[in-house]
Write a protein that holds these residues in place. Structure first.
Motif, PDB file in Angstrom:
ATOM      1  N   TYR A  33       0.835  -1.191   0.000  1.00  0.00           N
ATOM      2  CA  TYR A  33       0.000   0.000   0.000  1.00  0.00           C
ATOM      3  C   TYR A  33       0.877   1.251   0.000  1.00  0.00           C
ATOM      4  O   TYR A  33       1.940   1.272   0.596  1.00  0.00           O
ATOM      5  N   TYR A  48      -2.959   0.559  -3.962  1.00  0.00           N
ATOM      6  CA  TYR A  48      -2.411  -0.671  -3.424  1.00  0.00           C
ATOM      7  C   TYR A  48      -2.279  -1.750  -4.484  1.00  0.00           C
ATOM      8  O   TYR A  48      -2.931  -1.694  -5.530  1.00  0.00           O
ATOM      9  N   ASP A  56      -6.250  -0.831  -6.926  1.00  0.00           N
ATOM     10  CA  ASP A  56      -7.053   0.374  -6.775  1.00  0.00           C
ATOM     11  C   ASP A  56      -6.120   1.573  -6.759  1.00  0.00           C
ATOM     12  O   ASP A  56      -5.166   1.589  -5.974  1.00  0.00           O
ATOM     13  N   SER A 100      -7.791  -6.922   0.633  1.00  0.00           N
ATOM     14  CA  SER A 100      -7.978  -5.508   0.282  1.00  0.00           C
ATOM     15  C   SER A 100      -7.824  -4.618   1.502  1.00  0.00           C
ATOM     16  O   SER A 100      -8.218  -3.474   1.486  1.00  0.00           O
ATOM     17  N   GLY A 101      -7.268  -5.146   2.534  1.00  0.00           N
ATOM     18  CA  GLY A 101      -6.953  -4.306   3.682  1.00  0.00           C
ATOM     19  C   GLY A 101      -7.791  -4.594   4.902  1.00  0.00           C
ATOM     20  O   GLY A 101      -7.511  -4.086   5.972  1.00  0.00           O
ATOM     21  N   THR A 102      -8.798  -5.441   4.778  1.00  0.00           N
ATOM     22  CA  THR A 102      -9.651  -5.677   5.943  1.00  0.00           C
ATOM     23  C   THR A 102      -9.042  -6.733   6.860  1.00  0.00           C
ATOM     24  O   THR A 102      -8.675  -7.813   6.425  1.00  0.00           O
ATOM     25  N   GLY A 103      -8.957  -6.373   8.108  1.00  0.00           N
ATOM     26  CA  GLY A 103      -8.574  -7.355   9.109  1.00  0.00           C
ATOM     27  C   GLY A 103      -7.133  -7.781   9.067  1.00  0.00           C
ATOM     28  O   GLY A 103      -6.760  -8.764   9.678  1.00  0.00           O
ATOM     29  N   GLU A 104      -6.308  -7.089   8.369  1.00  0.00           N
ATOM     30  CA  GLU A 104      -4.900  -7.436   8.307  1.00  0.00           C
ATOM     31  C   GLU A 104      -4.075  -6.350   8.967  1.00  0.00           C
ATOM     32  O   GLU A 104      -4.350  -5.175   8.831  1.00  0.00           O
TER      33      GLU A 104
END
Lengths: 117, 112
Positions: A33, A48, A56, A100-104
């Motif tokens: 990112y 990212y 995106d 896509s960035g969730t929960g990481e």
């Protein structure tokens, strides 16, 4: 182990010049990112990648900004014809999963402080 | 125990309602708290950024941090269909920390 590294750490350039900012993510991390962080603010998303594919780029301010990650590892953020308003801290982050960035957890580099005169 | 817990939802509310989104965390050392909005296949968009405990308001959005309870909230007033997205809380120890922990995200649907 080695974390995310970015170079240069500081960059001073004249208005109108092109700059290339480099990010070397943690080895094996799939997602990378780019963020821009103003003083006293949280990181604002730019773009990212998952592997080498740019997922995106809607956060890039305009078409002077571009990024690539050709081999799915090191990434370069390029700003063409720099303007004074581009001055900011540019931060790179990587995460291990295909996401896509969730929960990481995202591991951030130290950032490149860009100053456009 | 995960460092950051967030109910994944989905949460469905009628248009115009007040939405309350929450996260709990376990590390009392977290100092900086953020809320991001993420649309499908897009990167996270920063909505709110707060330091330590207290409230912060920006338009229809209010962020609250209660460090004593290790609990943060995002309120959305006058919710609109365009607010339908996944909302992620995130937190870090220091402003320039090398790690930001994101919650799993709550999927929000605003029903017209």
């Amino acid at each position: 182990g080695a974390g995310v590294s970015q170079s240069p750490r500081y960059k001073v350039t004249k208005r109108g010049q092109d700059v290339a900012l480099r990010c070397d993510p943690i080895s094996g991390h799939v997602s990378l990112y780019w963020y821009r962080q103003a003083l006293g603010q949280g990181p604002e998303f730019l773009t990212y990648f998952n592997y080498e594919a740019q997922q995106d780029k809607s956060g890039l301010p305009n078409d002077r900004f571009s990024a690539e990650r050709p081999e799915g590892s090191i990434s370069t953020l390029t700003i063409q014809r720099t303007e004074q308003r581009d001055s900011a801290m540019y931060r790179c982050a990587s995460s291990p999963g295909l996401t896509s960035g969730t929960g990481e957890t995202q591991y951030f580099g130290p950032g490149t402080r860009l100053l456009v005169l | 125990q995960k460092e950051v817990e967030q109910d994944p939802g989905p949460l469905s509310v009628p248009e115009g309602a007040i939405v309350s989104l929450n996260c709990t965390y376990s590390n009392s050392a977290f100092q900086y708290f953020m809320w991001y909005r993420q649309y499908s296949r897009k990167g996270p968009e920063l909505l709110m950024y707060t330091y330590s405990s207290g409230n912060k308001e920006d338009g229809r959005f209010t962020a609250q941090v209660d460090k004593s309870s290790k609990y943060i909230s995002l309120f959305i007033r006058d919710s609109q269909p365009s607010d339908s997205a996944t909302y992620l809380c995130a937190m870090t120890l220091m402003n320039r920390d090398d790690k930001i922990i994101f919650g799993k995200g709550t999927r929000l649907h605003i029903l017209p």
